[in-house]
Write a protein that holds these residues in place. Sequence first.
Motif, PDB file in Angstrom:
ATOM      1  N   THR A 154      61.065  43.850  65.091  1.00 48.65           N
ATOM      2  CA  THR A 154      62.100  44.035  66.097  1.00 48.65           C
ATOM      3  C   THR A 154      61.634  43.579  67.469  1.00 48.65           C
ATOM      4  O   THR A 154      60.445  43.351  67.701  1.00 48.65           O
ATOM      5  CB  THR A 154      62.545  45.516  66.155  1.00 48.65           C
ATOM      6  OG1 THR A 154      63.744  45.620  66.917  1.00 48.65           O
ATOM      7  CG2 THR A 154      61.460  46.393  66.762  1.00 48.65           C
ATOM      8  N   CYS A 155      62.591  43.449  68.356  1.00 52.80           N
ATOM      9  CA  CYS A 155      62.337  43.157  69.772  1.00 52.80           C
ATOM     10  C   CYS A 155      63.328  44.004  70.564  1.00 52.80           C
ATOM     11  O   CYS A 155      64.542  43.834  70.431  1.00 52.80           O
ATOM     12  CB  CYS A 155      62.538  41.670  70.058  1.00 52.80           C
ATOM     13  SG  CYS A 155      62.170  41.183  71.756  1.00 52.80           S
ATOM     14  N   LEU A 156      62.804  44.932  71.377  1.00 53.03           N
ATOM     15  CA  LEU A 156      63.651  45.878  72.086  1.00 53.03           C
ATOM     16  C   LEU A 156      64.047  45.361  73.472  1.00 53.03           C
ATOM     17  O   LEU A 156      63.453  44.426  74.006  1.00 53.03           O
ATOM     18  CB  LEU A 156      62.939  47.221  72.228  1.00 53.03           C
ATOM     19  CG  LEU A 156      62.439  47.887  70.939  1.00 53.03           C
ATOM     20  CD1 LEU A 156      61.870  49.268  71.259  1.00 53.03           C
ATOM     21  CD2 LEU A 156      63.537  47.985  69.887  1.00 53.03           C
ATOM     22  N   GLN A 184      67.066  50.760  75.555  1.00 52.85           N
ATOM     23  CA  GLN A 184      65.742  50.598  74.955  1.00 52.85           C
ATOM     24  C   GLN A 184      65.310  51.873  74.234  1.00 52.85           C
ATOM     25  O   GLN A 184      64.791  51.820  73.118  1.00 52.85           O
ATOM     26  CB  GLN A 184      64.718  50.220  76.025  1.00 52.85           C
ATOM     27  CG  GLN A 184      63.340  49.906  75.466  1.00 52.85           C
ATOM     28  CD  GLN A 184      62.356  49.520  76.545  1.00 52.85           C
ATOM     29  OE1 GLN A 184      62.612  49.710  77.738  1.00 52.85           O
ATOM     30  NE2 GLN A 184      61.231  48.970  76.146  1.00 52.85           N
ATOM     31  N   ALA A 205      64.602  52.250  70.268  1.00 54.97           N
ATOM     32  CA  ALA A 205      63.345  52.785  69.738  1.00 54.97           C
ATOM     33  C   ALA A 205      63.617  53.942  68.790  1.00 54.97           C
ATOM     34  O   ALA A 205      62.950  54.078  67.746  1.00 54.97           O
ATOM     35  CB  ALA A 205      62.439  53.228  70.883  1.00 54.97           C
ATOM     36  N   LEU A 231      58.004  45.397  71.780  1.00 55.80           N
ATOM     37  CA  LEU A 231      58.722  46.623  72.125  1.00 55.80           C
ATOM     38  C   LEU A 231      59.009  46.707  73.616  1.00 55.80           C
ATOM     39  O   LEU A 231      59.652  47.647  74.081  1.00 55.80           O
ATOM     40  CB  LEU A 231      57.933  47.846  71.653  1.00 55.80           C
ATOM     41  CG  LEU A 231      57.603  47.877  70.158  1.00 55.80           C
ATOM     42  CD1 LEU A 231      56.930  49.188  69.794  1.00 55.80           C
ATOM     43  CD2 LEU A 231      58.841  47.641  69.305  1.00 55.80           C
ATOM     44  N   ILE A 236      59.466  53.951  74.627  1.00 52.96           N
ATOM     45  CA  ILE A 236      59.174  53.783  73.195  1.00 52.96           C
ATOM     46  C   ILE A 236      58.554  55.040  72.594  1.00 52.96           C
ATOM     47  O   ILE A 236      58.007  55.001  71.492  1.00 52.96           O
ATOM     48  CB  ILE A 236      58.287  52.551  72.929  1.00 52.96           C
ATOM     49  CG1 ILE A 236      56.945  52.644  73.666  1.00 52.96           C
ATOM     50  CG2 ILE A 236      59.039  51.277  73.291  1.00 52.96           C
ATOM     51  CD1 ILE A 236      55.946  51.583  73.233  1.00 52.96           C
ATOM     52  N   LEU A 245      58.959  55.988  68.920  1.00 52.77           N
ATOM     53  CA  LEU A 245      58.131  55.238  67.978  1.00 52.77           C
ATOM     54  C   LEU A 245      56.672  55.672  68.042  1.00 52.77           C
ATOM     55  O   LEU A 245      56.043  55.936  67.018  1.00 52.77           O
ATOM     56  CB  LEU A 245      58.246  53.740  68.261  1.00 52.77           C
ATOM     57  CG  LEU A 245      59.499  53.059  67.729  1.00 52.77           C
ATOM     58  CD1 LEU A 245      59.712  51.709  68.394  1.00 52.77           C
ATOM     59  CD2 LEU A 245      59.413  52.905  66.222  1.00 52.77           C
TER      60      LEU A 245
END
Length: 202
Positions: free
Chosen positions: A72-74, A84, A88, A112, A121, A124
């Motif tokens: 993924t790319c947040l 964001q 996450a 992230l 984040i 996570l």
Amino acid sequence: MTWNVFWRWGGDYLERAPGIVDTLRACRPDIIGLCETWAGDDLPHDQRGGPPPTALVTTLAHPRGPLHVIVTCLEWEPSYAADQLAQASVVATLAADPRLDGPLPVLVLGDLNAAPGQAEIAPLTSALSDTFAAGGGDPGAKTLDSAVPFAPIEAAHLIDRRIDHILARPAVRVSRAFLAGDRPVAGRYPSDHYAVGVDLDL
């Protein structure tokens, strides 16, 4: 390994591409999670709107059983921090799905857009292990480096930090952690990000 390869941004992607290929050939990763390349499942983006960021969930064959990987790319802009955090949370929920439990860890790879310890984040990092730290990676490592001529220095909250991650649930033994793509190839950096690599004992 995970690497944000800067898609076609910057206008020189054709010149950067050989450096990306050379780096991957040198590292020969068993798994590579590329960001800014393709899409998967949509993530929340109530604040920003427009095309959503995504998470790609896949299962790889491994001698010990299925290996579940999420790439993924947040969201990155501070004005969309709520997005964001929501993203996450969704990815953490995906990684915690009991249907993914088995003999091997669940891996989350990607950009992230937050350094370890940043609140955005926390869903996570509170639920998964930071394999780079577990593998003895340099605590001062940065994957978005102001030394790269086309680095987004306007992203003051991200620049000169390690914002690209490989996380695992549950914790796993890591024999090595390293950066790649952190040197120019033929005079040109392959991306505005450095790749993060770890050797996992699976």
